[in-house]
Design a protein around this motif. Structure first.
Motif, PDB file in Angstrom:
ATOM      1  N   ALA A  68     -37.411  14.743  -6.585  1.00 47.46           N
ATOM      2  CA  ALA A  68     -36.982  15.885  -7.403  1.00 47.46           C
ATOM      3  C   ALA A  68     -35.475  15.902  -7.623  1.00 47.46           C
ATOM      4  CB  ALA A  68     -37.431  17.191  -6.746  1.00 47.46           C
ATOM      5  N   ARG A  69     -34.761  14.955  -6.985  1.00 48.08           N
ATOM      6  CA  ARG A  69     -33.300  14.827  -7.088  1.00 48.08           C
ATOM      7  C   ARG A  69     -32.582  16.045  -6.509  1.00 48.08           C
ATOM      8  NH1 ARG A  69     -32.811  11.079  -6.029  1.00 48.08           N
ATOM      9  NH2 ARG A  69     -30.716  10.692  -6.805  1.00 48.08           N
ATOM     10  N   HIS A  70     -33.039  16.509  -5.366  1.00 48.28           N
ATOM     11  CA  HIS A  70     -32.423  17.653  -4.684  1.00 48.28           C
ATOM     12  C   HIS A  70     -32.095  17.302  -3.235  1.00 48.28           C
ATOM     13  CE1 HIS A  70     -32.833  20.528  -7.920  1.00 48.28           C
ATOM     14  NE2 HIS A  70     -34.108  20.239  -8.063  1.00 48.28           N
ATOM     15  N   GLU A  71     -31.511  16.117  -3.042  1.00 39.68           N
ATOM     16  CA  GLU A  71     -31.192  15.682  -1.684  1.00 39.68           C
ATOM     17  C   GLU A  71     -30.215  16.637  -0.998  1.00 39.68           C
ATOM     18  OE1 GLU A  71     -31.579  11.778  -4.130  1.00 39.68           O
ATOM     19  OE2 GLU A  71     -30.736  13.791  -4.397  1.00 39.68           O
ATOM     20  N   ILE A  72     -29.163  17.029  -1.716  1.00 35.66           N
ATOM     21  CA  ILE A  72     -28.159  17.912  -1.104  1.00 35.66           C
ATOM     22  C   ILE A  72     -28.774  19.279  -0.811  1.00 35.66           C
ATOM     23  CG2 ILE A  72     -25.872  18.924  -1.339  1.00 35.66           C
ATOM     24  CD1 ILE A  72     -25.941  15.846  -1.196  1.00 35.66           C
ATOM     25  N   LEU A  73     -29.587  19.762  -1.724  1.00 37.06           N
ATOM     26  CA  LEU A  73     -30.225  21.065  -1.529  1.00 37.06           C
ATOM     27  C   LEU A  73     -31.165  21.043  -0.321  1.00 37.06           C
ATOM     28  CD1 LEU A  73     -30.236  23.849  -2.912  1.00 37.06           C
ATOM     29  CD2 LEU A  73     -32.281  23.120  -4.154  1.00 37.06           C
ATOM     30  N   LEU A  74     -31.718  19.885  -0.004  1.00 38.53           N
ATOM     31  CA  LEU A  74     -32.624  19.783   1.142  1.00 38.53           C
ATOM     32  C   LEU A  74     -31.916  20.119   2.449  1.00 38.53           C
ATOM     33  CD1 LEU A  74     -35.490  19.003   2.116  1.00 38.53           C
ATOM     34  CD2 LEU A  74     -34.626  16.685   2.459  1.00 38.53           C
ATOM     35  N   LEU A  75     -30.604  19.874   2.504  1.00 37.64           N
ATOM     36  CA  LEU A  75     -29.843  20.224   3.705  1.00 37.64           C
ATOM     37  C   LEU A  75     -29.910  21.716   3.976  1.00 37.64           C
ATOM     38  CD1 LEU A  75     -26.664  18.006   3.182  1.00 37.64           C
ATOM     39  CD2 LEU A  75     -28.635  17.542   4.648  1.00 37.64           C
ATOM     40  N   LEU A  76     -30.023  22.507   2.900  1.00 42.57           N
ATOM     41  CA  LEU A  76     -30.157  23.954   3.046  1.00 42.57           C
ATOM     42  C   LEU A  76     -31.615  24.352   3.232  1.00 42.57           C
ATOM     43  CD1 LEU A  76     -28.890  26.750   3.038  1.00 42.57           C
ATOM     44  CD2 LEU A  76     -28.937  26.722   0.542  1.00 42.57           C
ATOM     45  N   ILE A  77     -32.502  23.768   2.438  1.00 46.67           N
ATOM     46  CA  ILE A  77     -33.927  24.091   2.553  1.00 46.67           C
ATOM     47  C   ILE A  77     -34.425  23.806   3.970  1.00 46.67           C
ATOM     48  CG2 ILE A  77     -36.257  23.541   1.732  1.00 46.67           C
ATOM     49  CD1 ILE A  77     -34.918  22.645  -0.905  1.00 46.67           C
ATOM     50  N   GLY A  78     -34.052  22.649   4.492  1.00 49.95           N
ATOM     51  CA  GLY A  78     -34.451  22.283   5.853  1.00 49.95           C
ATOM     52  C   GLY A  78     -33.368  22.593   6.865  1.00 49.95           C
ATOM     53  N   GLY A  79     -32.740  23.737   6.719  1.00 45.27           N
ATOM     54  CA  GLY A  79     -31.627  24.109   7.593  1.00 45.27           C
ATOM     55  C   GLY A  79     -31.972  24.075   9.071  1.00 45.27           C
ATOM     56  N   VAL A  80     -33.186  24.459   9.429  1.00 41.90           N
ATOM     57  CA  VAL A  80     -33.598  24.440  10.837  1.00 41.90           C
ATOM     58  C   VAL A  80     -33.601  23.009  11.367  1.00 41.90           C
ATOM     59  CG1 VAL A  80     -35.546  24.826  12.415  1.00 41.90           C
ATOM     60  CG2 VAL A  80     -34.922  26.578  10.744  1.00 41.90           C
ATOM     61  N   PHE A  81     -34.121  22.082  10.576  1.00 39.58           N
ATOM     62  CA  PHE A  81     -34.152  20.685  11.002  1.00 39.58           C
ATOM     63  C   PHE A  81     -32.742  20.113  11.116  1.00 39.58           C
ATOM     64  CE2 PHE A  81     -38.292  21.008   8.597  1.00 39.58           C
ATOM     65  CZ  PHE A  81     -39.078  21.102   9.734  1.00 39.58           C
TER      66      PHE A  81
END
Length: 380
Positions: free
Chosen positions: A303-316
């Motif tokens: 989906a081209r949201h690698e940077i956003l994943l850092l926030l989405i998966g904040g717990v990880f």
């Protein structure tokens, strides 16, 4: 399979019965979630009994006396329960997804490849006493070699799939409406690092009843939205404008089919939590955490949201950073520690939080992070 069956006999179903809903990806995603949840609930007791019969029970050991005392009740609980999740999600994906979709092919490959790594790792740990060897399972470098190997294959074929998709070969940042062009080597490095890192991050988080599965379910729900927005038009009648163009996001044709894959994961997680909630009847094990973590990274790359994943998966991210900080500071300071124990969920457990408190509060954090991440889509 069901989609292709309905599509083959489309004239009958759309003409005689007027049934068009199966063509909509979100309709099939809902059915996929229901299917995988049902399979997990039905097969769960059978798999748990089989694991117990085979004496596939875990004996957690931590380099911390107080933590060992807190976790002693977990001894002999069957592990490798990730089989329940993988079975449910794979069957559901095969039933409801378009099996000729290239992104679905790679998603299935990731589950099989990383699931195999996790299965070997679990088996080596569980048979360590019988074979008189270390309980560490695969060595860190061995695990990384196989993780990188699988991720490299995914990155290579994914980059080839993106040959005619301008938005897909760019790096997209939150709050910034234009993509940054990426060279092939840069795309590969990002994809390999993300898939491998998320695999290990989920593995580190899997230390309490329901903690990792619950957070994975929340991330999966978010990825369903991102994959749908990346590819689908703004109405079922096929106007030229897409949600991606409306929100100034990368447009990735066919990525919407991954909604079925992540809905299958979410449903399987819900069914698994029935047996993994405190006190757990079964643990997920590396056979579940490694492929599910890799799948999270894969969805963000597509989906081209690698940077956003850092926030989405904040717990990880918190869990992984806590381990890196703890190990680094321990070596630098000659034995001192930042946290009472890492990963950080054990730190709060040792501070006096009960296990259900830690899990529920980390779930709330996961929901908070996912909500903030989705809000950034409109802020572009």
């Amino acid at each position: 399979m069901i989609y292709h069956f309905l599509h083959t006999f489309r004239e009958f179903f759309t003409g005689t019965l007027g049934f068009y809903a199966y063509e909509e990806v979100m309709f099939r995603a809902i059915l996929a979630a229901i299917t995988s949840a049902t399979i997990a609930l039905i097969t769960g007791p059978k798999i748990i009994r089989w694991l117990m019969k085979k004496k596939i029970g875990d004996h957690p050991e931590f380099n911390h006396t107080d933590l060992n005392d807190l976790m002693k009740e977990r001894a002999n609980t069957p592990t490798m329960g990730g089989l329940i999740i993988l079975l449910a999600m794979m069957v559901s994906t095969f039933l409801w997804a378009k099996l000729d979709n290239p992104f679905i092919h790679k998603a299935i490959f990731i589950v099989i490849w990383f699931g195999a790594i996790g299965a070997v790792d679990d088996w080596l740990k569980l048979t360590s006493k019988i074979k008189n060897r270390s309980r560490d399972g695969l060595k860190a470098w061995e695990k990384l070699v196989f993780q990188f190997g699988g991720a490299v294959l995914i990155a290579h074929f994914l980059y080839a799939d993106f040959a005619n998709v301008p938005d897909a070969r760019m790096l997209w940042l939150p709050f910034y409406k234009h993509g940054i062009p990426l060279a092939g080597w840069a795309f590969a490095i990002i994809a390999v690092l993300y898939i491998s890192a998320t695999s290990n991050a989920v593995n580190l988080t899997d230390g309490m009843d329901g903690l990792a599965p619950g957070c994975i379910g929340i991330v999966s729900a978010t990825l369903i939205i991102l994959c749908y927005v990346s590819s689908e038009s703004m109405s079922p009648h096929g106007e030229s404008q897409t949600w991606a163009s409306y929100l100034l996001l990368p447009h990735i044709p066919q990525a919407g089919e991954l909604c079925i894959f992540y809905a299958s994961i979410m449903g399987a997680i819900l069914g698994f939590l029935w047996y993994n909630s405190h006190p757990a009847q079964v643990f997920m094990g590396d056979i579940g955490s490694l492929p599910l973590g890799a799948a999270m990274g894969y969805g963000a790359v597509v989906a081209r949201h690698e940077i956003l994943l850092l926030l989405i998966g904040g717990v990880f991210v918190m869990e992984m950073l806590s381990v890196i900080m703890q190990v680094g500071y321990y070596k630098y300071s000659g034995g001192k520690r930042i946290f009472r124990c890492a990963p950080i969920h054990h730190h709060f457990h040792l501070k006096g939080w009960s296990e259900p408190q830690v899990v529920s509060r980390f779930w709330l954090l996961a929901i908070f992070f996912a909500t903030i991440a989705l809000a950034t889509l409109k802020l572009r």
